[in-house]
Design a protein around this motif. Structure first.
Motif, short mmCIF file in Angstrom:
data_model
loop_
_atom_site.label_atom_id
_atom_site.label_comp_id
_atom_site.label_asym_id
_atom_site.label_seq_id
_atom_site.Cartn_x
_atom_site.Cartn_y
_atom_site.Cartn_z
N LEU A 31 0.82 -1.21 0.00
CA LEU A 31 0.00 0.00 0.00
C LEU A 31 0.86 1.26 0.00
O LEU A 31 0.53 2.25 -0.66
N ALA A 32 1.97 1.23 0.72
CA ALA A 32 2.85 2.40 0.79
C ALA A 32 3.64 2.60 -0.49
O ALA A 32 4.08 3.72 -0.79
N SER A 33 3.82 1.55 -1.26
CA SER A 33 4.62 1.66 -2.49
C SER A 33 3.84 2.27 -3.65
O SER A 33 4.44 2.70 -4.63
N GLY A 34 2.51 2.30 -3.57
CA GLY A 34 1.74 2.84 -4.68
C GLY A 34 0.45 3.50 -4.28
O GLY A 34 0.29 4.72 -4.40
N PRO A 35 -0.53 2.73 -3.79
CA PRO A 35 -1.86 3.29 -3.52
C PRO A 35 -1.89 4.41 -2.50
O PRO A 35 -2.73 5.30 -2.58
N TYR A 36 -0.99 4.39 -1.50
CA TYR A 36 -1.06 5.40 -0.45
C TYR A 36 0.32 5.92 -0.12
O TYR A 36 0.99 5.46 0.80
N ASN A 37 0.77 6.88 -0.90
CA ASN A 37 2.03 7.56 -0.61
C ASN A 37 1.96 8.99 -1.13
O ASN A 37 1.02 9.35 -1.83
N PRO A 38 2.92 9.85 -0.77
CA PRO A 38 2.83 11.26 -1.15
C PRO A 38 2.77 11.51 -2.65
O PRO A 38 2.29 12.56 -3.08
N ALA A 39 3.22 10.56 -3.46
CA ALA A 39 3.21 10.75 -4.91
C ALA A 39 1.90 10.34 -5.56
O ALA A 39 1.68 10.60 -6.73
N THR A 40 1.02 9.70 -4.79
CA THR A 40 -0.24 9.21 -5.34
C THR A 40 -1.29 10.31 -5.30
O THR A 40 -1.48 10.96 -4.27
#
Length: 202
Positions: free
Chosen positions: A131-140
């Motif tokens: 989740l932190a690598s794509g769906p929920y991070n500052p770049a998403t």
């Protein structure tokens, strides 16, 4: 209210650990941990109501664990739209964190049959990292309802990290902190009433 205050304190303090004493942060986190996990001295695990409550979480966690995918871009097939859809993405990302939260509680309750189960812990960490690598991070890009992004997910995140804090790597803690506080800080900054922020659970 006390639970919300502790949650808010953990989220904010994770982003400013360098500005407070480690012992103070540890005591604050332990208070929240006791409130979440129900420390042994605060409950009787043989009491029927408590026993049923913990068994419920263990059964739920086991079911979620068995249906969790670890070979694709999502964790559960019924919560698979994790990026880019205004109608479904916020809900699916939040539900994924809710399920990881349930699994973490089952891992953290001392009287749970899944207490400190290493395989379950590995599955939880996999889910958090996905989740932190794509769906929920500052770049998403944040799409759809803001509540899930800024309140619902950080609330579950803070509980998960509080329970797992001692077994997560410094890199994981930093990554997860950046993901959640990126969404929380703007909301806290706009709300000058501390009580209002606590009421919202952030």
């Amino acid at each position: 209210m006390r639970k919300y205050i502790l949650t808010l304190s953990i989220i904010v303090s994770l982003s400013i650990q360098a500005a407070i004493q480690p012992a103070d942060f540890s005591r604050m986190r332990q208070r929240m941990l006791n409130d979440i996990v129900l420390a042994p001295e605060k409950y009787n695990p043989e009491h029927p109501a408590i026993k049923q409550y913990i068994e419920k979480y263990a059964l739920l966690a086991d079911s979620l664990w068995q249906t969790m995918r670890q070979d694709t871009t999502f964790l559960w097939e019924d919560q698979a739209i994790l990026i880019g859809d205004k109608a479904y993405t916020p809900y699916h990302v939040h539900r994924s964190y809710l399920r990881l939260h349930a699994m973490t509680l089952a891992w953290g309750y001392p009287s749970s049959p899944l207490y400190h189960n290493e395989a379950l812990l590995a599955a939880i960490r996999y889910g958090l990292n996905l989740l932190a690598s794509g769906p929920y991070n500052p770049a998403t890009q944040k799409v759809g309802n803001w509540w899930e992004w800024c309140i619902g997910i950080p609330f579950d995140y803070s509980h998960i990290v509080c329970i797992l804090y001692d077994v997560l790597t410094p890199e994981e803690l930093q990554q997860f902190e950046q993901c959640a506080t990126y969404r929380v800080r703007p909301i806290v900054a706009r709300r000058h009433s501390f009580a209002r922020s606590c009421e919202m659970g952030i």
